[in-house]
Every structure is written in C-alpha cells, then in structure tokens.
Design an enzyme around this catalytic site. Structure first.
Site, PDB file in Angstrom:
ATOM      1  N   ASP A 196       5.809  48.134 -24.042  1.00  0.00           N
ATOM      2  CA  ASP A 196       5.026  47.666 -22.897  1.00  0.00           C
ATOM      3  C   ASP A 196       4.959  48.736 -21.813  1.00  0.00           C
ATOM      4  O   ASP A 196       3.882  49.009 -21.249  1.00  0.00           O
ATOM      5  CB  ASP A 196       5.642  46.393 -22.315  1.00  0.00           C
ATOM      6  CG  ASP A 196       5.437  45.176 -23.203  1.00  0.00           C
ATOM      7  OD1 ASP A 196       4.889  45.323 -24.307  1.00  0.00           O
ATOM      8  OD2 ASP A 196       5.843  44.064 -22.787  1.00  0.00           O
ATOM      9  N   LYS A 256       6.963  43.648 -18.328  1.00  0.00           N
ATOM     10  CA  LYS A 256       8.338  43.359 -18.748  1.00  0.00           C
ATOM     11  C   LYS A 256       8.963  44.646 -19.293  1.00  0.00           C
ATOM     12  O   LYS A 256       8.290  45.464 -19.908  1.00  0.00           O
ATOM     13  CB  LYS A 256       8.365  42.279 -19.832  1.00  0.00           C
ATOM     14  CG  LYS A 256       7.751  40.954 -19.381  1.00  0.00           C
ATOM     15  CD  LYS A 256       7.947  39.842 -20.396  1.00  0.00           C
ATOM     16  CE  LYS A 256       7.384  40.123 -21.764  1.00  0.00           C
ATOM     17  NZ  LYS A 256       5.926  40.388 -21.769  1.00  0.00           N
ATOM     18  N   HIS A 267      12.813  38.122 -28.172  1.00  0.00           N
ATOM     19  CA  HIS A 267      12.315  38.495 -29.497  1.00  0.00           C
ATOM     20  C   HIS A 267      13.406  38.306 -30.546  1.00  0.00           C
ATOM     21  O   HIS A 267      13.256  38.749 -31.677  1.00  0.00           O
ATOM     22  CB  HIS A 267      11.866  39.961 -29.519  1.00  0.00           C
ATOM     23  CG  HIS A 267      10.914  40.311 -28.427  1.00  0.00           C
ATOM     24  ND1 HIS A 267      11.340  40.831 -27.217  1.00  0.00           N
ATOM     25  CD2 HIS A 267       9.572  40.204 -28.361  1.00  0.00           C
ATOM     26  CE1 HIS A 267      10.279  41.029 -26.448  1.00  0.00           C
ATOM     27  NE2 HIS A 267       9.203  40.660 -27.110  1.00  0.00           N
ATOM     28  N   GLY A 280       3.489  41.100 -26.027  1.00  0.00           N
ATOM     29  CA  GLY A 280       3.313  40.518 -27.344  1.00  0.00           C
ATOM     30  C   GLY A 280       3.062  39.027 -27.275  1.00  0.00           C
ATOM     31  O   GLY A 280       3.562  38.333 -26.393  1.00  0.00           O
ATOM     32  N   SER A 281       2.265  38.521 -28.215  1.00  0.00           N
ATOM     33  CA  SER A 281       2.085  37.075 -28.324  1.00  0.00           C
ATOM     34  C   SER A 281       3.364  36.454 -28.881  1.00  0.00           C
ATOM     35  O   SER A 281       4.264  37.145 -29.342  1.00  0.00           O
ATOM     36  CB  SER A 281       0.894  36.776 -29.233  1.00  0.00           C
ATOM     37  OG  SER A 281      -0.308  37.254 -28.662  1.00  0.00           O
ATOM     38  N   GLY A 282       3.431  35.139 -28.835  1.00  0.00           N
ATOM     39  CA  GLY A 282       4.616  34.436 -29.299  1.00  0.00           C
ATOM     40  C   GLY A 282       5.480  33.917 -28.177  1.00  0.00           C
ATOM     41  O   GLY A 282       6.475  33.238 -28.419  1.00  0.00           O
ATOM     42  N   HIS A 283       5.095  34.245 -26.912  1.00  0.00           N
ATOM     43  CA  HIS A 283       5.870  33.799 -25.752  1.00  0.00           C
ATOM     44  C   HIS A 283       5.110  32.753 -24.944  1.00  0.00           C
ATOM     45  O   HIS A 283       5.425  32.519 -23.776  1.00  0.00           O
ATOM     46  CB  HIS A 283       6.195  34.989 -24.847  1.00  0.00           C
ATOM     47  CG  HIS A 283       6.912  36.093 -25.545  1.00  0.00           C
ATOM     48  ND1 HIS A 283       8.118  35.906 -26.177  1.00  0.00           N
ATOM     49  CD2 HIS A 283       6.579  37.399 -25.734  1.00  0.00           C
ATOM     50  CE1 HIS A 283       8.518  37.060 -26.716  1.00  0.00           C
ATOM     51  NE2 HIS A 283       7.591  37.965 -26.460  1.00  0.00           N
TER      52      HIS A 283
END
Length: 332
Positions: free
Chosen positions: A109, A104, A218, A53-56
């Site tokens: 995922d 991860k 998250h 996911g984006s945001g990391h």
C-alpha cells in the site's frame, strides 16, 4: 470450503457490482480500473482517498460518501491496489483544494500510493499522505515496516472526513488525521482463520483449544498463541497492551471500538464491549463515544479487535458531525 461465490477469480468484480447496485444513491462504481466514487462529486473541499486489498469490507468502499471518503480503491483480495488504479481516484476527486491519501501501513500500500501521489503531483495536484499504524501487537512483520494499520483506520477516515466536510485546508485535514492516528491503538485476536476464495483453504491453522493473540487483518501472526479462554480474559489480554501503549489514564475521554473480523456474532462483540467498558470505568477512563460491529474485517475470520481512541473536543465534534455512507451514517 462453502462460499456464496460463482468464480473465485470474479469475487471482487461481482461484489463491487452488487455493492454499486445496492448503494447507487450514494456511490458510483467504476471498472477498468476498479474505483468507488461519491455519487455526487464534492465541490471546493479537500478530497479524501483511501484503499487497499479487498476482503476487509466495509473498509474502504463502505466509507465513501458525505463526511468520509471521496473515493476508495479496492485491490484484489488482500492485495494492494496498483498505482494506475489509485491515480484516477486522485485526479477525478481533486477539486483544486488538494487530496489527502489515508494509507494503512502495509508495504505494498505504501509503495503504490506513494507512486500514485508522485504521478498526481507531476500533474499539478497537491497531495498529502497520512499512514495509519495503530496496531500495538507487533512492530514489524512480513507485510510492514513498523506497526500495521488496522481498525483505527475507520476512525481516521471518519474524523478527517468531518474536517474536510467543514471546509478545512489540506494541511488542517492532514493534521487532524495525524492527531487521530497518534491517539488511537488497537489489538486483535483470531479464534479461527479466514479462507481466501482463490486459495480454497484456511490461511493458517489453530488447534481446537487455541487462539492467536495480536493477529493481523490478513491473518499475519500476532504476539503469541494461547489456550482458548473466556471472553473476559481474552478482552483483558487485548485491552491491557492497548492502554499501556496509549498511556491512557484516569479522566481521559475515549472512544471505545469493538470490531468484528467477519465471522463473529454481534452478540459476542457486545460481550467483549461490556468487559472493556467495565475495565475502563474501573480505571476512571470515560467512554464518551462507542462503535461495535463489523467495520474492518478479514473475510470470514472468527475474532475481534479492541480499539481505544483518546478524544479531544475537536475530535468528538468531528466524530459527531453528519456522515452518510453505506456503512456509517448519522446526523443527516
């Protein structure tokens, strides 16, 4: 909520577009589906593909380049990329030497990368997978079966990337990645929540005098909530479980990694590093390599994580080998 965005629905696409323009000498950004690839494709070496996911950010797109990833697959914010995103990352980077997927340990995922790997294998591509699960805070959560993959992912990608760059076989690169994962442990803390753009409100609420110990990237719950304390006390609360789980002892050479969650000043991260290094020195554990900064974040979360990797000579050599990516570069 104040954020430098135009439309919450376009955060990932517009961020990727800016990333591609800023680092056009290193990467190519593809859309439909979203992909980040090396500007100059690799030849005759094992390819490394990761994503999530984006945001990391800078994980994973910031680690595409020499000595690390050949492709990164960004999903929506805090959402796994789909198999139809992951498959072209595999097929377009394969040189015939095989592809290593670094994943991860989150349920989405795992499932989506597994599906893409099966599709790629049906096309005759040899694929291996390494699952990163370095978080000592919890064994299971709503997002995982077993431990979460957190900051140790950066170290797995760097060291495995070095092995691939020197010409190791797929089996050898996978073995190095597994060895790093077996010798790395992490734990994080949140002082305040992050805000997902399309949600428009904090993911969780902490009282003014409260912190979340063992939080996930998250915003998943950690081990417990506790009263706010000074930096040394918080660092000790993070480091002790890491060292116990790792079984680190006097004389061990380690890499000490203090990571910011996105909303913590670098000056505070160095205060955490100072204390962690002091504790390790008191125990006779030798800090031979270090990393401090925002390398795997949770949007704007205030907090940090402490990661310890027990090194051997080969891991140290591969860590030091040349790397040239948007987020990590040395030795070129």
């Amino acid at each position: 909520m104040k954020k430098l965005i135009n439309d919450p629905r376009r955060v990932v696409s517009e961020s990727l577009a800016g990333f591609g323009l800023a680092h056009h000498n290193l990467v190519r950004v593809r859309t439909d589906p979203d992909l980040v690839l090396r500007r100059e494709p690799s030849r005759d070496k094992v390819s490394l593909v990761s994503g999530g996911g984006s945001g990391h950010e800078p994980l994973h797109s910031g680690y595409v380049g020499t000595g690390m990833l050949d492709a990164a697959v960004p999903g929506a914010v805090f959402t796994s990329p789909t198999p139809d995103q992951i498959l072209p990352a595999i097929t377009e980077t394969d040189t015939g030497a095989g592809v290593l997927l670094i994943v991860k340990n989150y349920t989405g995922d795992i499932l989506n990368f597994e599906t893409a790997a099966e599709l790629a294998q049906a096309e005759g591509i040899t694929v291996a997978t390494v699952v990163v699960n370095d978080d000592v805070a919890v064994e299971d959560s709503l997002y995982t079966a077993g431990r979460r993959g957190v900051a140790g992912t950066v170290l797995v990608e760097r060291i495995a990337g070095g092995a691939a760059e020197r010409g190791d076989t797929l089996e050898q690169v996978a073995a190095v990645a597994e060895r790093v994962n077996a010798n790395v442990r992490s734990m994080g803390v949140a002082l305040a929540s992050c805000t997902v753009p399309h949600a428009g409100e904090p993911s969780f609420t902490l009282a003014e005098n409260e912190i979340e110990l063992g939080v996930g990237i998250h915003g998943e719950p950690g081990r417990r909530r506790m009263p706010m304390a000074d930096a040394n006390t918080i660092t000790d609360q993070l480091l002790e479980p890491v060292l116990q789980d790792l079984g680190a002892s006097s004389g061990d050479p380690v890499l000490l990694f203090v990571n910011g969650m996105g909303g913590t000043p670098l000056s505070e991260l160095y205060i955490v590093y100072r204390r962690a290094a002091q504790v390790l020195a008191e125990r006779g554990i030798r800090v031979e390599r270090s990393l401090v900064g925002n390398y795997i974040t949770a949007l704007d979360m205030q907090g940090a994580s402490v990661t310890v990797l027990r090194l051997d000579n080969e891991m140290t050599e591969l860590w030091d080998s040349p790397v040239n990516t948007p987020a990590l570069r040395w030795g070129m």
